[in-house]
Design a protein around this motif. Structure first.
Motif, PDB file in Angstrom:
ATOM      1  N   LEU A 118       0.724  -1.216   0.114  1.00 33.00           N
ATOM      2  CA  LEU A 118       0.020  -0.096   0.063  1.00 33.00           C
ATOM      3  C   LEU A 118       0.789   1.386  -0.068  1.00 33.00           C
ATOM      4  O   LEU A 118       0.390   2.278  -0.545  1.00 33.00           O
ATOM      5  N   ARG A 119       1.939   1.267   0.927  1.00 33.78           N
ATOM      6  CA  ARG A 119       2.680   2.515   0.780  1.00 33.78           C
ATOM      7  C   ARG A 119       3.360   2.712  -0.559  1.00 33.78           C
ATOM      8  O   ARG A 119       3.844   4.151  -0.890  1.00 33.78           O
ATOM      9  N   ARG A 120       3.506   1.890  -1.371  1.00 30.35           N
ATOM     10  CA  ARG A 120       4.232   2.116  -2.814  1.00 30.35           C
ATOM     11  C   ARG A 120       3.066   2.292  -3.884  1.00 30.35           C
ATOM     12  O   ARG A 120       3.245   2.234  -5.042  1.00 30.35           O
ATOM     13  N   HIS A 121       1.867   2.157  -3.446  1.00 34.18           N
ATOM     14  CA  HIS A 121       0.646   2.718  -4.148  1.00 34.18           C
ATOM     15  C   HIS A 121      -0.088   3.797  -3.760  1.00 34.18           C
ATOM     16  O   HIS A 121      -1.387   3.519  -3.207  1.00 34.18           O
ATOM     17  N   PRO A 122       0.109   5.163  -3.795  1.00 32.49           N
ATOM     18  CA  PRO A 122      -0.547   6.207  -3.062  1.00 32.49           C
ATOM     19  C   PRO A 122      -2.038   6.379  -3.637  1.00 32.49           C
ATOM     20  O   PRO A 122      -2.861   6.610  -2.798  1.00 32.49           O
ATOM     21  N   GLU A 123      -1.937   5.941  -4.843  1.00 33.23           N
ATOM     22  CA  GLU A 123      -3.407   6.277  -5.695  1.00 33.23           C
ATOM     23  C   GLU A 123      -4.516   5.279  -4.895  1.00 33.23           C
ATOM     24  O   GLU A 123      -5.652   5.488  -4.747  1.00 33.23           O
ATOM     25  N   LEU A 124      -3.949   3.925  -4.695  1.00 30.69           N
ATOM     26  CA  LEU A 124      -4.947   3.051  -4.028  1.00 30.69           C
ATOM     27  C   LEU A 124      -5.157   3.420  -2.704  1.00 30.69           C
ATOM     28  O   LEU A 124      -6.429   3.298  -2.286  1.00 30.69           O
ATOM     29  N   LEU A 125      -4.281   3.939  -2.032  1.00 27.43           N
ATOM     30  CA  LEU A 125      -4.444   4.376  -0.501  1.00 27.43           C
ATOM     31  C   LEU A 125      -5.804   5.445  -0.584  1.00 27.43           C
ATOM     32  O   LEU A 125      -6.545   5.535   0.302  1.00 27.43           O
ATOM     33  N   ALA A 126      -5.595   6.499  -1.610  1.00 22.89           N
ATOM     34  CA  ALA A 126      -6.631   7.575  -1.721  1.00 22.89           C
ATOM     35  C   ALA A 126      -7.770   6.994  -2.004  1.00 22.89           C
ATOM     36  O   ALA A 126      -9.189   7.311  -1.155  1.00 22.89           O
ATOM     37  N   GLU A 127      -7.984   5.998  -2.952  1.00 22.26           N
ATOM     38  CA  GLU A 127      -9.343   5.192  -3.362  1.00 22.26           C
ATOM     39  C   GLU A 127     -10.099   4.579  -2.100  1.00 22.26           C
ATOM     40  O   GLU A 127     -11.201   4.459  -1.701  1.00 22.26           O
ATOM     41  N   LEU A 128      -9.116   3.732  -1.209  1.00 18.67           N
ATOM     42  CA  LEU A 128      -9.598   3.102  -0.011  1.00 18.67           C
ATOM     43  C   LEU A 128     -10.208   3.891   1.034  1.00 18.67           C
ATOM     44  O   LEU A 128     -10.987   3.267   1.911  1.00 18.67           O
ATOM     45  N   ARG A 129      -9.879   5.019   0.933  1.00 14.20           N
ATOM     46  CA  ARG A 129     -10.547   6.060   2.034  1.00 14.20           C
ATOM     47  C   ARG A 129     -12.043   6.177   1.664  1.00 14.20           C
ATOM     48  O   ARG A 129     -12.949   6.258   2.773  1.00 14.20           O
ATOM     49  N   THR A 130     -12.454   5.886   0.691  1.00 15.31           N
ATOM     50  CA  THR A 130     -13.994   6.087   0.228  1.00 15.31           C
ATOM     51  C   THR A 130     -14.783   4.760  -0.446  1.00 15.31           C
ATOM     52  O   THR A 130     -15.960   4.976  -0.688  1.00 15.31           O
ATOM     53  N   ASP A 131     -13.687   3.843  -0.431  1.00 13.37           N
ATOM     54  CA  ASP A 131     -14.344   2.634  -1.224  1.00 13.37           C
ATOM     55  C   ASP A 131     -14.032   1.478  -0.228  1.00 13.37           C
ATOM     56  O   ASP A 131     -13.070   0.866  -0.475  1.00 13.37           O
ATOM     57  N   ASP A 132     -15.058   1.007   0.627  1.00 11.99           N
ATOM     58  CA  ASP A 132     -14.641   0.031   1.626  1.00 11.99           C
ATOM     59  C   ASP A 132     -14.598  -1.595   0.684  1.00 11.99           C
ATOM     60  O   ASP A 132     -13.971  -2.311   1.061  1.00 11.99           O
ATOM     61  N   LYS A 133     -15.422  -1.578  -0.271  1.00 13.79           N
ATOM     62  CA  LYS A 133     -15.315  -2.770  -1.112  1.00 13.79           C
ATOM     63  C   LYS A 133     -14.130  -3.084  -1.608  1.00 13.79           C
ATOM     64  O   LYS A 133     -13.656  -4.392  -1.942  1.00 13.79           O
ATOM     65  N   LEU A 134     -13.212  -1.931  -2.016  1.00 10.01           N
ATOM     66  CA  LEU A 134     -12.064  -2.211  -2.606  1.00 10.01           C
ATOM     67  C   LEU A 134     -10.735  -2.756  -1.717  1.00 10.01           C
ATOM     68  O   LEU A 134      -9.889  -3.387  -2.109  1.00 10.01           O
ATOM     69  N   LEU A 135     -11.271  -2.650  -0.228  1.00  5.30           N
ATOM     70  CA  LEU A 135     -10.262  -3.236   0.745  1.00  5.30           C
ATOM     71  C   LEU A 135     -10.329  -4.727   0.488  1.00  5.30           C
ATOM     72  O   LEU A 135      -9.336  -5.534   0.734  1.00  5.30           O
ATOM     73  N   ASP A 136     -11.352  -5.388   0.150  1.00  5.84           N
ATOM     74  CA  ASP A 136     -11.588  -6.878   0.092  1.00  5.84           C
ATOM     75  C   ASP A 136     -10.805  -7.364  -1.262  1.00  5.84           C
ATOM     76  O   ASP A 136      -9.974  -8.333  -1.047  1.00  5.84           O
ATOM     77  N   ALA A 137     -10.793  -6.556  -2.236  1.00  5.43           N
ATOM     78  CA  ALA A 137     -10.040  -6.847  -3.337  1.00  5.43           C
ATOM     79  C   ALA A 137      -8.484  -6.812  -3.020  1.00  5.43           C
ATOM     80  O   ALA A 137      -7.696  -7.324  -3.777  1.00  5.43           O
ATOM     81  N   THR A 138      -8.112  -5.591  -2.369  1.00  8.92           N
ATOM     82  CA  THR A 138      -6.871  -5.467  -1.954  1.00  8.92           C
ATOM     83  C   THR A 138      -6.164  -6.600  -1.342  1.00  8.92           C
ATOM     84  O   THR A 138      -5.110  -7.105  -1.552  1.00  8.92           O
ATOM     85  N   ILE A 139      -6.973  -7.102  -0.381  1.00 11.24           N
ATOM     86  CA  ILE A 139      -6.421  -8.210   0.544  1.00 11.24           C
ATOM     87  C   ILE A 139      -6.345  -9.521  -0.531  1.00 11.24           C
ATOM     88  O   ILE A 139      -5.220 -10.089  -0.471  1.00 11.24           O
ATOM     89  N   LEU A 140      -7.130  -9.628  -1.392  1.00  8.49           N
ATOM     90  CA  LEU A 140      -7.083 -10.694  -2.389  1.00  8.49           C
ATOM     91  C   LEU A 140      -5.761 -10.643  -3.036  1.00  8.49           C
ATOM     92  O   LEU A 140      -5.108 -11.429  -3.521  1.00  8.49           O
ATOM     93  N   GLU A 141      -5.539  -9.281  -3.629  1.00 10.06           N
ATOM     94  CA  GLU A 141      -4.166  -9.072  -4.476  1.00 10.06           C
ATOM     95  C   GLU A 141      -2.965  -9.010  -3.844  1.00 10.06           C
ATOM     96  O   GLU A 141      -2.080  -9.433  -4.430  1.00 10.06           O
ATOM     97  N   VAL A 142      -3.220  -8.544  -2.524  1.00  8.12           N
ATOM     98  CA  VAL A 142      -1.801  -8.728  -1.929  1.00  8.12           C
ATOM     99  C   VAL A 142      -1.646 -10.470  -1.623  1.00  8.12           C
ATOM    100  O   VAL A 142      -0.506 -10.808  -1.835  1.00  8.12           O
ATOM    101  N   GLN A 143      -2.533 -11.220  -1.329  1.00 13.34           N
ATOM    102  CA  GLN A 143      -2.239 -12.523  -1.124  1.00 13.34           C
ATOM    103  C   GLN A 143      -1.765 -13.204  -2.549  1.00 13.34           C
ATOM    104  O   GLN A 143      -1.109 -14.207  -2.605  1.00 13.34           O
ATOM    105  N   ARG A 144      -2.491 -12.542  -3.608  1.00 16.33           N
ATOM    106  CA  ARG A 144      -2.021 -13.095  -5.070  1.00 16.33           C
ATOM    107  C   ARG A 144      -0.491 -12.893  -5.435  1.00 16.33           C
ATOM    108  O   ARG A 144       0.269 -13.595  -5.764  1.00 16.33           O
ATOM    109  N   THR A 145       0.097 -11.539  -5.056  1.00 11.40           N
ATOM    110  CA  THR A 145       1.406 -11.114  -5.255  1.00 11.40           C
ATOM    111  C   THR A 145       2.305 -11.483  -4.468  1.00 11.40           C
ATOM    112  O   THR A 145       3.295 -11.449  -4.681  1.00 11.40           O
ATOM    113  N   ARG A 146       2.032 -11.640  -3.256  1.00  6.08           N
ATOM    114  CA  ARG A 146       2.805 -11.728  -2.318  1.00  6.08           C
ATOM    115  C   ARG A 146       2.337 -13.023  -1.335  1.00  6.08           C
ATOM    116  O   ARG A 146       2.310 -13.039  -0.058  1.00  6.08           O
ATOM    117  N   PRO A 147       2.199 -14.262  -1.877  1.00  6.10           N
ATOM    118  CA  PRO A 147       1.783 -15.512  -1.252  1.00  6.10           C
ATOM    119  C   PRO A 147       2.682 -15.733  -0.029  1.00  6.10           C
ATOM    120  O   PRO A 147       4.176 -15.963  -0.483  1.00  6.10           O
TER     121      PRO A 147
END
Length: 431
Positions: A270-299
């Motif tokens: 997240l610290r390397r994707h500031p645009e995503l951090l900004a989106e997460l402030r207003t989009d709760d559903k994106l948090l679920d997708a972010t967790i899935l993507e963290v697990q995909r890219t950094r299993p």
């Protein structure tokens, strides 16, 4: 999908002696897998300590076939995590016995039961984050370890008071040592070796669990241990003390370090994707997708495995002999552009509004041996990140991504998921 007695048809692979291949696997685990795929293709044969002769696969169709094959064809590895978690652990059980115990242990980790544990996770998160320094770089992994350990001790073990304190002190070194022994080809024989210390810690753990079981029998609570004591097989019998002790340790091991490590990776990403951090402030559903993507890219776990139980098992293009291990490389399929377009790009939007295919997105393994606590772990990660982003601003960074670091079983960010944070004001703005 058939079995037949026929000559083996194995994918190509290195021909170096087992010891040499073992050293390579230990010193170049993820990089080595990628190099072997580049040289031999999406399936290759290896011969390494612990697993022995094994076929590594990363083709989606072959992975799905493996995960949907019955236990008469492929089942649990003969050498498995039961040697550190106990003979009654879900990792050690096979066939009908595995199925029977899994049926008993699924209910506490699904549906409305999870909602009762969210409060505990949020309480532990708020307590831990209160100690975070502002505007000063620090590793988040130790904090995530404390949060997930405390949450599991309370929600799963039902521990409090003396038992809670004793397990908090005992389990971190116990789990760390067990994680290393699980991947090290060290015999249990001999008077002076790490297994002696591990067995001493195990005896201390069992003694504490015995006390927790006695307390839960006398006064049941709303925790997993109390539910374990109440659950019954079809014949009316219940879980034994050994069953409960081994399964509690399994749930802790599978849901503590791995979940904490994924949370540290989430901070790192997240610290390397500031645009995503900004989106997460207003989009709760994106948090679920972010967790899935963290697990995909950094299993945090790279391999899930089965063992061939019938000679001539046909797996996709291959015919495998009885006794061979089949290793699924989680990182290789997660990195495959044909499965996940632009796989090297960290992009949670790929999962926005869609659930992943559980034969392709497999951080929890798959099939009948998929991680029992997957839903619990997902709940933990959601609550911790939601609380973190609610109470703090993560300061972005342009530093290169942290390297992968092996902690035995799990792969963690080499610098511990370093963060710089600023506390948000109670009025909703930022200080």
């Amino acid at each position: 999908m058939t079995t037949m007695t026929s000559p083996a048809t194995l994918p190509p692979g290195p021909t170096a002696p087992r010891a040499v291949q073992g050293v390579y696997a230990l010193t170049q685990p993820l990089r080595g897998m990628r190099r072997l795929k580049e040289r031999y293709g999406d399936a290759f044969t290896v011969n390494v300590p612990i697993f022995g002769n094994a076929v590594v696969i990363s083709d989606p169709a072959e992975i799905k076939q493996l995960f949907t094959s019955g236990p008469d064809l492929v089942d649990n590895l003969e050498v498995n995590l039961g040697r550190v978690l106990g003979s009654r652990s879900m990792f050690a059980l096979s066939g009908d016995e595995h199925k029977r115990q899994r049926k008993l242990l699924v209910p506490p980790f699904h549906g409305r039961r999870l909602a009762t544990y969210e409060r505990i996770v949020e309480e532990e998160t708020v307590r831990e984050l209160a100690s975070w320094p502002e505007d000063k770089a620090f590793a988040t992994l130790p904090s995530m370890m404390r949060i997930t350990l405390n949450a599991i001790l309370r929600a799963v073990f039902g521990a409090e008071g003396a038992e809670f304190a004793e397990l908090r002190a005992l389990l971190p070194p116990f789990v760390t040592l067990g994680s290393r022994l699980a991947v090290a080809p060290i015999s249990k024989k001999g008077r002076f070796n790490p297994w002696r210390r591990f067995e001493r810690l195990r005896r201390e753990y069992d003694a504490i669990v015995d006390r927790l079981i006695a307390k839960a029998r006398a006064e049941p609570k709303d925790d997993v241990l109390s539910m374990m004591l109440q659950t019954r097989y079809d014949d009316g019998s219940g879980l034994s003390r050994e069953d409960i002790s081994d399964q509690l340790l399994t749930l802790l091991t599978a849901g503590h370090e791995t979940t904490a490590t994924t949370l540290a990776w989430a901070v790192e990403r997240l610290r390397r994707h500031p645009e995503l951090l900004a989106e997460l402030r207003t989009d709760d559903k994106l948090l679920d997708a972010t967790i899935l993507e963290v697990q995909r890219t950094r299993p945090v776990i790279d391999l899930t495995a089965r063992q061939v139980k019938q000679d001539g098992f046909r797996l996709g293009r291959w015919t495998l002999p009885k006794g061979y291990a089949v290793l699924v490389s989680i990182a290789l399929i997660h990195d495959d552009d044909a499965v996940f377009p632009h796989a090297a790009t960290f992009d949670p939007h790929r999962f926005a509004g869609a659930r992943p295919d559980l034969y392709q997105w497999i951080p929890f393994g798959g099939g009948t041996r998929r991680c029992l606590g997957a839903a619990f772990a997902t709940m933990e990660m959601t609550v911790v990140l939601r609380t973190l982003l609610r109470d703090f601003t993560l300061v972005p960074t342009s530093a290169p991504g942290e390297r992968w670091h092996s902690r035995g079983v799990a792969y963690a960010p080499a610098k511990g998921g370093r963060a710089v944070v600023r506390r948000r004001s109670t009025t909703g703005g930022e200080q």
